[in-house]
Design an enzyme around this catalytic site. Structure first.
Site, PDB file in Angstrom:
ATOM      1  N   TRP A  21       5.636  -4.259  -3.028  1.00 50.77           N
ATOM      2  CA  TRP A  21       5.544  -3.453  -1.796  1.00 50.77           C
ATOM      3  C   TRP A  21       6.669  -3.844  -0.841  1.00 50.77           C
ATOM      4  O   TRP A  21       7.341  -2.998  -0.255  1.00 50.77           O
ATOM      5  CB  TRP A  21       4.168  -3.680  -1.155  1.00 50.77           C
ATOM      6  CG  TRP A  21       3.879  -2.843   0.055  1.00 50.77           C
ATOM      7  CD1 TRP A  21       4.636  -1.833   0.587  1.00 50.77           C
ATOM      8  CD2 TRP A  21       2.716  -2.940   0.892  1.00 50.77           C
ATOM      9  NE1 TRP A  21       4.021  -1.302   1.700  1.00 50.77           N
ATOM     10  CE2 TRP A  21       2.840  -1.963   1.911  1.00 50.77           C
ATOM     11  CE3 TRP A  21       1.581  -3.754   0.889  1.00 50.77           C
ATOM     12  CZ2 TRP A  21       1.878  -1.785   2.911  1.00 50.77           C
ATOM     13  CZ3 TRP A  21       0.627  -3.575   1.884  1.00 50.77           C
ATOM     14  CH2 TRP A  21       0.771  -2.603   2.875  1.00 50.77           C
ATOM     15  N   TYR A  57       6.456   3.103  -1.898  1.00 57.50           N
ATOM     16  CA  TYR A  57       7.044   1.893  -1.310  1.00 57.50           C
ATOM     17  C   TYR A  57       8.519   2.169  -1.001  1.00 57.50           C
ATOM     18  O   TYR A  57       9.372   2.164  -1.888  1.00 57.50           O
ATOM     19  CB  TYR A  57       6.946   0.700  -2.249  1.00 57.50           C
ATOM     20  CG  TYR A  57       5.546   0.253  -2.601  1.00 57.50           C
ATOM     21  CD1 TYR A  57       4.445   0.627  -1.830  1.00 57.50           C
ATOM     22  CD2 TYR A  57       5.317  -0.564  -3.702  1.00 57.50           C
ATOM     23  CE1 TYR A  57       3.166   0.210  -2.161  1.00 57.50           C
ATOM     24  CE2 TYR A  57       4.043  -0.996  -4.036  1.00 57.50           C
ATOM     25  CZ  TYR A  57       2.970  -0.606  -3.266  1.00 57.50           C
ATOM     26  OH  TYR A  57       1.706  -1.031  -3.613  1.00 57.50           O
ATOM     27  N   TYR A 198      -4.936  -6.480  -5.277  1.00 57.21           N
ATOM     28  CA  TYR A 198      -3.771  -6.507  -4.385  1.00 57.21           C
ATOM     29  C   TYR A 198      -4.120  -7.216  -3.081  1.00 57.21           C
ATOM     30  O   TYR A 198      -5.291  -7.432  -2.776  1.00 57.21           O
ATOM     31  CB  TYR A 198      -3.185  -5.113  -4.162  1.00 57.21           C
ATOM     32  CG  TYR A 198      -3.885  -4.160  -3.220  1.00 57.21           C
ATOM     33  CD1 TYR A 198      -3.830  -4.310  -1.840  1.00 57.21           C
ATOM     34  CD2 TYR A 198      -4.550  -3.031  -3.703  1.00 57.21           C
ATOM     35  CE1 TYR A 198      -4.431  -3.410  -0.975  1.00 57.21           C
ATOM     36  CE2 TYR A 198      -5.149  -2.108  -2.860  1.00 57.21           C
ATOM     37  CZ  TYR A 198      -5.088  -2.302  -1.490  1.00 57.21           C
ATOM     38  OH  TYR A 198      -5.687  -1.396  -0.640  1.00 57.21           O
ATOM     39  N   ARG A 222       1.316  -6.431   8.897  1.00 58.30           N
ATOM     40  CA  ARG A 222       0.269  -7.419   9.176  1.00 58.30           C
ATOM     41  C   ARG A 222      -0.213  -7.373  10.623  1.00 58.30           C
ATOM     42  O   ARG A 222      -1.303  -7.877  10.929  1.00 58.30           O
ATOM     43  CB  ARG A 222       0.769  -8.817   8.816  1.00 58.30           C
ATOM     44  CG  ARG A 222       0.795  -9.042   7.319  1.00 58.30           C
ATOM     45  CD  ARG A 222       1.472 -10.318   6.918  1.00 58.30           C
ATOM     46  NE  ARG A 222       2.893 -10.278   7.190  1.00 58.30           N
ATOM     47  CZ  ARG A 222       3.773 -11.102   6.627  1.00 58.30           C
ATOM     48  NH1 ARG A 222       3.372 -12.007   5.766  1.00 58.30           N
ATOM     49  NH2 ARG A 222       5.057 -11.011   6.917  1.00 58.30           N
TER      50      ARG A 222
END
Length: 320
Positions: A21, A57, A198, A222
């Site tokens: 990714w 991606y 994942y 994140r």
């Protein structure tokens, strides 16, 4: 590195799978192309033969880097990629597959997966039978060797299975994210589907490298991850403190302890990414960590101090 059979196929995959990714760059920061290529090649040299990517991606950029890194070693690797939720009509699936083959510089995709169910991210709702019909056609033509799904619920997986053989499920699964264990892991074990977990390190959280005051830029995915928000983040930090002595006992890192626990679960392999060659080499050492039943039980109990506070929604991010 030992290998395991993918579902009911004759394809042999490694318990650790290199995830790409980050190679697409979208949603990540400070990623260098050559460093990621070096990481893929280092992973292969360390025994990781299986690589997972997706057309979404970086809009194909990750697949292109996979091709650059591995096309001259194609006979040694197993390639898995995914078709996105907005390409699930019959002709779109065929076109997406052809594009992925071209970008990865290969004549066959070992595992071709539906990345998200139809309707996800405001995509068209396409009957699963139509999508599976295209996938079955690609399989008959020898362009793909096996079919998998990602981010499917048990009912969605069961429905898809009525239209053809599915050999794998790719869900979010780690010590800190275990919703898949309720219905999906037992179903996969019963039907011999391989679980390709994942975010197996909870996007790096399980490595222990992020301190209590960690902040991510908004362009880093994140920053939207529920595990990195209070109060979950504080509970995760406390759990990591309790896991460190177990890692020390096994002369390994926190991250590799988490990976070793994951690949010890039924039918489960772990997808783990790397930004550079040293990370890839370190990840590969997780397969050498041998956990006893007592170790697994202790790790499980610590893990639940985080997971019992998670929302029931299986999506790890607040994308809203």
């Amino acid at each position: 590195m030992e290998t395991r059979r993918l579902g009911n196929t004759d394809i042999e995959i490694t318990p650790l799978i290199f995830g790409t990714w980050q190679a697409g760059k979208s949603g990540w920061v400070d990623i260098e192309d050559q460093a990621v290529i070096d990481a893929m090649q280092a992973a292969l040299d360390a025994g990781i033969t299986t690589f997972d990517t997706a057309e979404v991606y970086g809009k194909g950029y990750s697949e292109e880097l996979v091709g650059k890194a591995l096309s001259d070693r194609r006979d040694r690797v197993v390639l898995a990629t995914k078709v996105f939720a907005n390409h699930l009509k019959h002709d779109q699936v065929i076109e997406s597959c052809e594009n992925s083959l071209r970008r990865m510089q290969t004549e066959v995709i070992d595992l071709y997966q539906i990345h998200w169910p139809a309707g996800a991210f405001n995509s068209d709702v396409v009957p699963i039978g139509e999508t599976m019909g295209a996938l079955n056609q690609l399989k008959e033509q020898g362009k793909i060797r096996a079919i998998g799904v990602s981010n499917f619920s048990r009912s969605q997986l069961e429905e898809a299975m009525t239209h053809g053989r599915i050999d794998s499920l790719q869900p979010p699964y780690s010590l800190f994210w275990r919703g898949v264990e309720t219905e999906l892991v037992p179903y996969c074990a019963e039907n011999r589907l391989t679980v390709l977990a994942y975010s197996s390190l909870a996007q790096g959280l399980l490595t222990g490298k992020f301190g209590p005051d960690q902040q991510f830029p908004k362009e880093d995915v994140r920053s939207k991850n529920k595990l990195f928000q209070p109060p979950l983040y504080d509970k995760a930090q406390a759990a990591l403190d309790r896991l460190r002595p177990i890692a020390d006992r096994h002369h390994t890192t926190l991250g590799n302890l988490a990976l070793a626990w994951l690949i010890a679960q039924p039918q489960t392999t772990a997808i783990v990414g790397a930004r550079n060659a040293s990370q890839a080499k370190e990840n590969a050492q997780a397969t050498a960590v041998s956990l006893s039943a007592d170790d697994l039980a202790e790790i499980d109990a610590i893990s639940r101090t985080v997971t019992e506070h998670l929302p029931s929604d299986p999506v790890m991010w607040n994308f809203g």
